[in-house]
Scaffold this motif. Structure first.
Motif, short mmCIF file in Angstrom:
data_model
loop_
_atom_site.label_atom_id
_atom_site.label_comp_id
_atom_site.label_asym_id
_atom_site.label_seq_id
_atom_site.Cartn_x
_atom_site.Cartn_y
_atom_site.Cartn_z
N ILE A 236 0.83 -1.20 0.00
CA ILE A 236 0.00 0.00 0.00
C ILE A 236 0.87 1.26 0.00
N ILE A 237 1.90 1.26 0.84
CA ILE A 237 2.78 2.43 0.92
C ILE A 237 3.53 2.66 -0.38
N SER A 238 4.06 1.58 -0.97
CA SER A 238 4.82 1.75 -2.21
C SER A 238 3.93 2.25 -3.34
N GLY A 239 2.69 1.77 -3.39
CA GLY A 239 1.76 2.26 -4.40
C GLY A 239 1.43 3.73 -4.21
N LEU A 240 1.37 4.14 -2.95
CA LEU A 240 1.07 5.53 -2.62
C LEU A 240 2.25 6.45 -2.93
N VAL A 241 3.42 6.06 -2.47
CA VAL A 241 4.61 6.91 -2.59
C VAL A 241 5.13 6.95 -4.02
N ASN A 242 5.05 5.83 -4.72
CA ASN A 242 5.58 5.77 -6.08
C ASN A 242 4.56 6.18 -7.14
N GLY A 243 3.45 6.74 -6.70
CA GLY A 243 2.45 7.22 -7.65
C GLY A 243 2.85 8.56 -8.24
N VAL A 244 1.91 9.17 -8.94
CA VAL A 244 2.17 10.45 -9.59
C VAL A 244 1.93 11.57 -8.58
N GLY A 245 2.95 12.39 -8.36
CA GLY A 245 2.81 13.53 -7.47
C GLY A 245 2.89 13.15 -6.00
N LYS A 246 2.96 14.16 -5.17
CA LYS A 246 3.05 13.95 -3.73
C LYS A 246 1.67 13.63 -3.17
N PRO A 247 1.51 12.52 -2.43
CA PRO A 247 0.20 12.17 -1.90
C PRO A 247 -0.26 13.16 -0.83
N THR A 248 -1.53 13.45 -0.82
CA THR A 248 -2.09 14.34 0.19
C THR A 248 -2.28 13.58 1.50
N VAL A 249 -2.48 14.33 2.58
CA VAL A 249 -2.73 13.70 3.87
C VAL A 249 -3.99 12.84 3.80
N GLU A 250 -5.00 13.31 3.08
CA GLU A 250 -6.23 12.54 2.95
C GLU A 250 -5.99 11.25 2.17
N ALA A 251 -5.17 11.32 1.12
CA ALA A 251 -4.86 10.12 0.36
C ALA A 251 -4.11 9.11 1.23
N ILE A 252 -3.20 9.61 2.06
CA ILE A 252 -2.47 8.74 2.98
C ILE A 252 -3.42 8.10 3.98
N ARG A 253 -4.32 8.90 4.52
CA ARG A 253 -5.28 8.38 5.51
C ARG A 253 -6.13 7.26 4.91
N LEU A 254 -6.63 7.47 3.71
CA LEU A 254 -7.47 6.47 3.07
C LEU A 254 -6.68 5.21 2.74
N ALA A 255 -5.44 5.40 2.28
CA ALA A 255 -4.61 4.25 1.93
C ALA A 255 -4.31 3.39 3.16
N LEU A 256 -3.94 4.04 4.26
CA LEU A 256 -3.63 3.29 5.47
C LEU A 256 -4.88 2.63 6.05
N GLY A 257 -6.02 3.27 5.87
CA GLY A 257 -7.27 2.65 6.31
C GLY A 257 -7.60 1.40 5.52
N SER A 258 -7.20 1.36 4.25
CA SER A 258 -7.46 0.18 3.43
C SER A 258 -6.65 -1.02 3.90
#
Length: 324
Positions: A236-258
């Protein structure tokens, strides 16, 4: 610590260098994610436990990050298991005295011993160079809740050995709890905390391993479950960090919740099996006595096979992102 370069815009901070933390670190390094690993002790993964059992679900993940062959060099598989009641006949709410002992005459590498008695059970494995990794589980006088869960001293451990020291670890060429304690290299007495928390993450913070699903060690699935959870979280973290652009706090929150959604159902089942097994082996009541003495011995290993087939089926324990 992985090196920071201009292409990385996020860093993951891993707090704790135990089994879960080290697995996340290896997984993230494998995926090319920048991280820093923090540990309050002087060494990573200090030898404070009795042993780490590697089940197939964890072994596959370690193989993906290149660690499995190294583990094979310092471990031995269980090749023989002996289970007996406290009277020595064969058949296949708690505190735990656990430790590591020097080799004991007649206990061979690859052997596994279990003893079931009323309110007490033991579990021991013989590993490399004959080291004995052992546990003694004892039911306490009542169920304790936070913040009143007891903490024990060396004097408490000594007193417990006086109480249960004559219990046999092995009947043939008899070895007792007292023998293992006398030959111990390390040892500790702890209350076996059991918990499964409702919230695994908050904002940019997320927990895994014993921090959110704490089970009794009879099943030997705690370490492997932490390794499996680490792989899921790292994906989950690698998909978030290696995506396009800097992830927002909300995107991080949703990803970690998944991550919790992916793991919660499976971990609830693993915890239930582990904690029930502790009570079965310590013969908590007549149901547990009947299961261990009459039903399980006549079931031709069906219960054991079903449990380990379930543990082996890991729908999410595979690394999805790797560096070239």
């Amino acid at each position: 610590m992985s090196e920071l370069d201009s292409e990385h815009i996020c860093r993951v901070v891993i707090v704790g260098g135990g089994t879960a933390g080290l697995t996340v670190a290896n997984d993230l390094e494998h995926a090319g994610v920048n991280f820093v690993l923090l540990e309050r002790r002087e060494v990573f993964d200090p030898q404070v436990g009795a042993s780490l059992g590697l089940l197939p679900n964890a072994s596959r993940i370690l193989d993906q990050v290149g660690c499995y062959e190294k583990f094979l060099e310092i471990t031995k598989p269980i090749r023989k298991q002996t289970v007996h009641r406290a009277d020595g006949t064969l058949f296949a709410e708690y505190k735990c005295l656990f430790g590591i002992s020097a080799s004991i005459d007649g206990m061979e590498v690859g052997e596994n011993y279990k003893t079931f008695a009323k309110d007490v059970s033991t579990l021991s494995y013989i590993g490399m160079i004959g080291r004995v990794f052992w546990f003694v589980f004892v039911k306490m006088d009542k169920v304790y809740y936070t913040p009143n869960i007891p903490r024990f001293t060396t004097a408490d451990a000594d007193a417990l050995v006086e109480e249960v020291g004559s219990l046999a670890i092995r009947e043939k060429r008899r070895v007792t709890v007292r023998d293992l304690y006398r030959e111990r290299i390390s040892g500790n007495l702890v209350a076996l905390e059991e918990a499964e928390y409702d919230h695994w993450s908050w904002g940019r913070l997320v927990c895994l391993g014993d921090a959110i699903h704490k089970m009794t060690p009879n099943l030997g699935a705690g370490g492997s479950s932490a390794i499996e959870s680490a792989a899921v979280l790292s994906n989950i973290i690698s998909g978030l960090v290696n995506g396009v652009g800097k992830p927002t706090v909300e995107a991080i929150r949703l990803a970690l919740g998944s991550y919790q959604k992916l793991r919660a159902i499976r971990m609830t089942k693993v915890l239930k099996v582990a904690n029930v097994l502790t009570r079965l082996q310590a013969l908590k009541g007549w149901k547990e006595y009947a299961m261990t003495h009459f039903i399980a011995p006549r079931a031709d290993g069906v219960f054991t096979r079903n449990v380990f087939e379930f543990l082996d089926r890991s729908p999410s324990g595979r690394l999805s992102t790797q560096t070239s």
